[in-house]
Motif scaffolding. Structure first.
Motif, mmCIF file in Angstrom:
data_model
loop_
_atom_site.group_PDB
_atom_site.id
_atom_site.type_symbol
_atom_site.label_atom_id
_atom_site.label_comp_id
_atom_site.label_asym_id
_atom_site.label_seq_id
_atom_site.Cartn_x
_atom_site.Cartn_y
_atom_site.Cartn_z
ATOM 1 N N THR A 169 1.284 7.645 12.205
ATOM 2 C CA THR A 169 2.363 6.704 12.491
ATOM 3 C C THR A 169 3.465 7.060 11.506
ATOM 4 O O THR A 169 3.186 7.668 10.465
ATOM 5 N N PRO A 170 4.697 6.727 11.798
ATOM 6 C CA PRO A 170 5.753 7.102 10.849
ATOM 7 C C PRO A 170 5.453 6.566 9.451
ATOM 8 O O PRO A 170 5.055 5.404 9.296
ATOM 9 N N PRO A 171 5.617 7.406 8.432
ATOM 10 C CA PRO A 171 5.388 6.930 7.063
ATOM 11 C C PRO A 171 6.317 5.769 6.732
ATOM 12 O O PRO A 171 7.452 5.723 7.202
ATOM 13 N N ARG A 172 5.802 4.868 5.937
ATOM 14 C CA ARG A 172 6.621 3.748 5.480
ATOM 15 C C ARG A 172 7.458 4.195 4.288
ATOM 16 O O ARG A 172 7.023 5.032 3.507
ATOM 17 N N ALA A 173 8.625 3.634 4.164
ATOM 18 C CA ALA A 173 9.459 3.896 2.980
ATOM 19 C C ALA A 173 8.854 3.147 1.799
ATOM 20 O O ALA A 173 8.314 2.059 1.956
ATOM 21 N N PHE A 174 8.939 3.737 0.641
ATOM 22 C CA PHE A 174 8.416 3.104 -0.565
ATOM 23 C C PHE A 174 9.221 1.856 -0.864
ATOM 24 O O PHE A 174 8.660 0.783 -1.055
ATOM 25 N N GLY A 175 10.534 1.998 -0.924
ATOM 26 C CA GLY A 175 11.491 0.928 -1.087
ATOM 27 C C GLY A 175 11.096 -0.237 -1.935
ATOM 28 O O GLY A 175 10.487 -1.179 -1.438
#
Length: 176
Positions: A169-175
């Motif tokens: 799945t698309p990686p999540r941003a660390f943010g």
């Protein structure tokens, strides 16, 4: 030693670790050490998407750092990252780089990444040893890739799986 997420307030300490590497070696292909302000900007920008971690010694001083960045531009590369780690000169050889990398890899897996890559200016026995001890495997060399300090330098490339390939799945941003 404590590992935590870096903040822009760590810029001066991080710049101090990095400056002699830039100024005195070919390990970094930058010619001029970044200012504290530039480092602050780099940290803030990286943390929008990727983890940047620092280690602190018992006195609370930054003793090293590690971070991830985009591997390549094309969409199919989105599950891969480049990683790097630097340790303060007086703290090298104490396992700080390995501890930072383990923590960084844990964060990257949680975010959904599968592969980590590291480029190492050759020769650099200490960096090669660190990366190979962390499960990286050499897979290629860019010959005469950069010119610094009066000579051409090769860059070796190492790869490490962060987890087994699977349906992404698309990686999540660390943010933060």
């Amino acid at each position: 030693m404590r590992i935590r997420i870096a903040t822009p307030d760590d810029a001066q300490a991080i710049a101090a670790i990095y400056a002699p590497v830039v100024r005195d070696t070919a390990i970094s292909f930058e010619f001029d050490p970044p200012s504290d302000a530039e480092m602050r900007s780099r940290i803030a920008s990286t943390l929008e998407r990727f983890p940047w971690l620092v280690s602190e010694d018992d006195a609370g001083r930054v003793s090293g750092y590690a971070y991830a960045s985009k591997h390549r531009e094309r969409a199919a590369y989105q599950w891969s990252v480049d990683v790097t780690a630097y340790v303060r000169a007086d703290c090298r050889g104490q396992g700080i780089g390995a501890r930072l990398y383990r923590a960084l890899f844990d964060e990257l897996v949680e975010l959904g990444y599968f592969q980590a890559f590291a480029g190492i200016t050759l020769p650099n026995a200490a960096s090669v040893a660190l990366h190979e001890s962390m499960g990286f495997h050499a897979f290629g060399v860019y010959r005469n890739a950069g010119y610094k300090l009066g000579q051409w330098h090769d860059v070796g490339w190492w790869q490490r799986a962060l987890r087994e390939p699977g349906e992404p799945t698309p990686p999540r941003a660390f943010g933060i």
